[in-house]
Write an enzyme that holds these catalytic residues in place. Structure first.
Site, short mmCIF file in Angstrom:
data_model
loop_
_atom_site.label_atom_id
_atom_site.label_comp_id
_atom_site.label_asym_id
_atom_site.label_seq_id
_atom_site.Cartn_x
_atom_site.Cartn_y
_atom_site.Cartn_z
N GLN A 111 -29.34 -8.59 29.61
CA GLN A 111 -30.02 -9.74 30.22
C GLN A 111 -31.48 -9.41 30.58
O GLN A 111 -32.34 -10.29 30.52
CB GLN A 111 -29.24 -10.17 31.48
CG GLN A 111 -29.49 -11.60 31.92
CD GLN A 111 -28.67 -12.63 31.13
OE1 GLN A 111 -27.50 -12.43 30.89
NE2 GLN A 111 -29.29 -13.73 30.76
N LYS A 114 -33.40 -9.96 27.32
CA LYS A 114 -33.30 -11.36 26.93
C LYS A 114 -34.21 -12.22 27.80
O LYS A 114 -34.99 -13.04 27.30
CB LYS A 114 -31.84 -11.82 27.11
CG LYS A 114 -31.58 -13.24 26.70
CD LYS A 114 -30.24 -13.77 27.22
CE LYS A 114 -29.08 -12.91 26.79
NZ LYS A 114 -27.77 -13.60 27.00
N LYS A 126 -26.07 -9.81 36.30
CA LYS A 126 -24.83 -10.40 35.78
C LYS A 126 -23.73 -10.18 36.79
O LYS A 126 -23.79 -9.24 37.58
CB LYS A 126 -24.44 -9.70 34.46
CG LYS A 126 -23.46 -10.50 33.63
CD LYS A 126 -24.17 -11.52 32.76
CE LYS A 126 -23.22 -12.44 32.04
NZ LYS A 126 -23.95 -13.28 31.05
N GLY A 165 -23.39 -19.88 34.56
CA GLY A 165 -22.12 -19.78 33.84
C GLY A 165 -22.11 -18.68 32.80
O GLY A 165 -23.14 -18.11 32.44
N ASP A 166 -20.93 -18.37 32.32
CA ASP A 166 -20.71 -17.47 31.17
C ASP A 166 -19.25 -17.74 30.78
O ASP A 166 -18.71 -18.81 31.13
CB ASP A 166 -20.93 -16.00 31.56
CG ASP A 166 -21.01 -15.08 30.34
OD1 ASP A 166 -22.06 -15.05 29.68
OD2 ASP A 166 -20.00 -14.40 30.01
N THR A 209 -27.61 -23.19 25.06
CA THR A 209 -27.40 -21.92 24.34
C THR A 209 -27.14 -22.19 22.86
O THR A 209 -27.74 -21.57 21.98
CB THR A 209 -26.25 -21.12 24.98
OG1 THR A 209 -26.47 -21.06 26.38
CG2 THR A 209 -26.19 -19.72 24.41
N ASN A 240 -18.42 -23.27 25.25
CA ASN A 240 -19.72 -23.92 25.43
C ASN A 240 -20.70 -23.59 24.31
O ASN A 240 -21.31 -24.49 23.71
CB ASN A 240 -20.30 -23.51 26.80
CG ASN A 240 -21.70 -24.03 27.00
OD1 ASN A 240 -22.68 -23.34 26.71
ND2 ASN A 240 -21.82 -25.26 27.44
N SER A 376 -31.94 -22.41 32.02
CA SER A 376 -31.65 -22.16 33.44
C SER A 376 -32.94 -21.96 34.22
O SER A 376 -33.09 -22.45 35.34
CB SER A 376 -30.79 -20.90 33.58
OG SER A 376 -29.43 -21.17 33.33
#
Ligand code: NDP
Ligand code: 2IT
Length: 444
Positions: A111, A114, A126, A165-166, A209, A240, A376
């Site tokens: 992350q 990213k 995370k 979310g994930d 995403t 998702n 986000s």
């Protein structure tokens, strides 16, 4: 021994039984080798890589909750605040029985780079839990989410750490968590993203995403003389990311013929019916057997098998290490020309190398799936100014961000003589900004 090799060895020795974290660190540091070698003495003196691979902070906590029969269960909650050099920690919460500290650390580490690639001011973090949302009633989900947030709320905030979310965490879970945060902290603030539209969410975050994955893939194909128009696409997953990747791929003229979940997969020769897939997965929360039962053109198969279907473009959108060397060989043999990762680290290192050696265009997850976290960050901006932007405005910002990411990694790869190696390009481009900020802020 080189500095990179020394740090990889230390990570493995000091973080035993965390293979996914080792894999993520190895992949990033291997492709940073050229950059590190050019600055080896200074980086080593500053322990730059040691600071990069050690989270700033990590929390592990007990999450007790009561099921519908009055039985008490205890899960483990995690939040890893990995790197805040370029902004508040930002990253999702995974709810899946496989979750452990190593998985959260691999995701948090990815992350960092990213989030840097998005060009927006967000650091890497995370979290999650080994709680399994499958088969739970709404009340049980609420009980878990409230207990989880009762502890997590001590460590997060709109300007410090903003989860989202994930896997296993969608709009329902974010709603319950937001309610509990507000209740305990007494703050109505943008502490979570992926919120519902009636209480501070952003248009396009749900789609972001998957849509972003296709915007980047489209740009990568165009720049390499290929197109999604008329292409056959294989997608894995049915959550998702997979759903909105399928929707956008179809809008761009491709035919998506597969999807999968943890028990089986679908081959639909007429192309996936996205409305039906949404009904089965988002509304009924059912298995893919229900999709097959409602769709005569679809075959359902137990187990794993999406990558055996001949395709031009493969989009792994389920979970880590779901595309291995055997799958890569099958894809190449079947004439696939591009793989773009919707999930985080879905392709094993051996498979990635095989695909790259065989001339497949390969877009790594930390670039290709960055549209979710980028949107986000746009949700955070809207919350800060207490305004909501239109669908078109957010979507066009998302598209710009994804096109820019592709060109940044393409340029970074070229600068270091690795043209077309988008894995190296993504790691280098993501790293450069973080290192610049870390150096400017001193030894912290
Ligand atoms: P969802 O929970 O919505 O969907 C996950 C999908 O993957 C489901 O179909 C699920 O099947 C399948 N899946 C999960 N774990 C496994 C497993 N161990 N084996 C086989 N299938 C599995 O999650 P998302 O779509 O949000 O996330 C998918 C991937 O994308 C993850 O890697 C996530 O980290 C990544 N990602 C997500 C972003 C987001 O905004 N949501 C942003 C960037 C990356 P089943 O329902 O049967 O479990
Ligand atoms: O892996 C990811 O980038 C996400 N799950 C989204 C994180 C976010 O903060 O939106």
């Amino acid at each position: 021994m080189s500095y990179v090799d020394q740090v990889i060895e230390e990570v493995i020795a000091k973080n035993p039984a965390e293979p996914e974290f080792h894999q993520a660190v190895r992949e990033v540091l291997e492709s940073l080798r050229v950059v590190v070698e050019a600055n080896e003495e200074q980086y080593k003196k500053d322990a730059l890589l040691e600071r990069l691979v050690n989270p700033e902070r990590q929390f592990k906590f007990r999450v007790p909750w009561v099921d519908d029969n009055g039985q008490v269960h205890v899960n483990t909650g995690y939040r890893v605040q990995f790197n805040s050099a370029i902004g508040p920690y930002k990253g999702g919460l995974r709810l899946h029985p496989s979750v452990n500290l190593g998985i959260i650390k691999f995701l948090g580490f990815e992350q960092i780079f990213k989030n840097s690639l998005t060009g927006l001011p967000i650091g890497g973090g995370k979290g999650g839990s080994d709680f399994d949302p499958k088969g739970k009633s709404d009340r049980e989900i609420m009980a878990f989410c409230q207990s989880f947030m009762t502890e997590l709320c001590k460590y997060i905030g709109a300007d410090t750490d903003v989860p989202a979310g994930d896997i296993g965490t969608g709009a329902r879970e974010i709603g319950y968590m937001f309610g509990q945060y507000k209740r305990i902290r007494g703050l109505y603030e943008g502490v979570l993203t992926g919120k519902g539209l009636s209480y501070g969410g952003s248009l396009v975050r749900t789609e972001a995403t998957g849509y972003g994955l296709l915007y980047l893939t489209d740009e990568m194909l165009k720049c390499n003389g290929k197109s999604l128009e008329g292409a056959t696409v294989a997608v894995s997953g049915a959550g998702n990311v997979a759903i909105y990747a399928t929707e956008k791929a179809q809008q761009l003229g491709a035919k998506v013929v597969t999807c999968s979940d943890s028990t089986g997969w679908i081959y639909d020769k007429d192309g996936i019916d996205v409305a039906l897939l949404k009904e089965v997965k988002e509304v009924k929360r059912a298995r893919l057997t229900e999709y097959a039962a409602a769709r005569p053109s679809a075959e359902y198969h137990e187990g794993k098998g999406v990558w055996t279907i001949p395709c031009d473009v493969a989009l792994p959108c389920a979970t880590q290490n779901e595309l291995d060397l055997e799958d890569a060989k099958t894809l190449v043999a079947n004439g696939c020309f591009a793989v773009a990762e919707g999930a985080n680290m879905p392709t094993t290192m051996e498979a990635t190398e095989y695909l790259q050696e065989n001339g497949i265009l390969f877009a790594p997850g930390k670039a290709a799936n960055a549209g979710g976290v980028a949107t986000s960050a746009l949700e955070m901006s809207q919350n800060s100014e207490r305004l909501s932007w239109s669908f078109e405005e957010v979507d066009s910002k998302l598209k710009n961000i994804m096109v820019n990411i592709f060109h940044n990694l393409d340029d970074a790869a070229k600068r270091y003589g690795m043209e077309g190696n988008y894995v190296a390009g993504a790691n280098i481009a993501g790293f450069e900004k973080v290192v610049d900020a870390m150096n400017a802020q001193g030894i912290v």
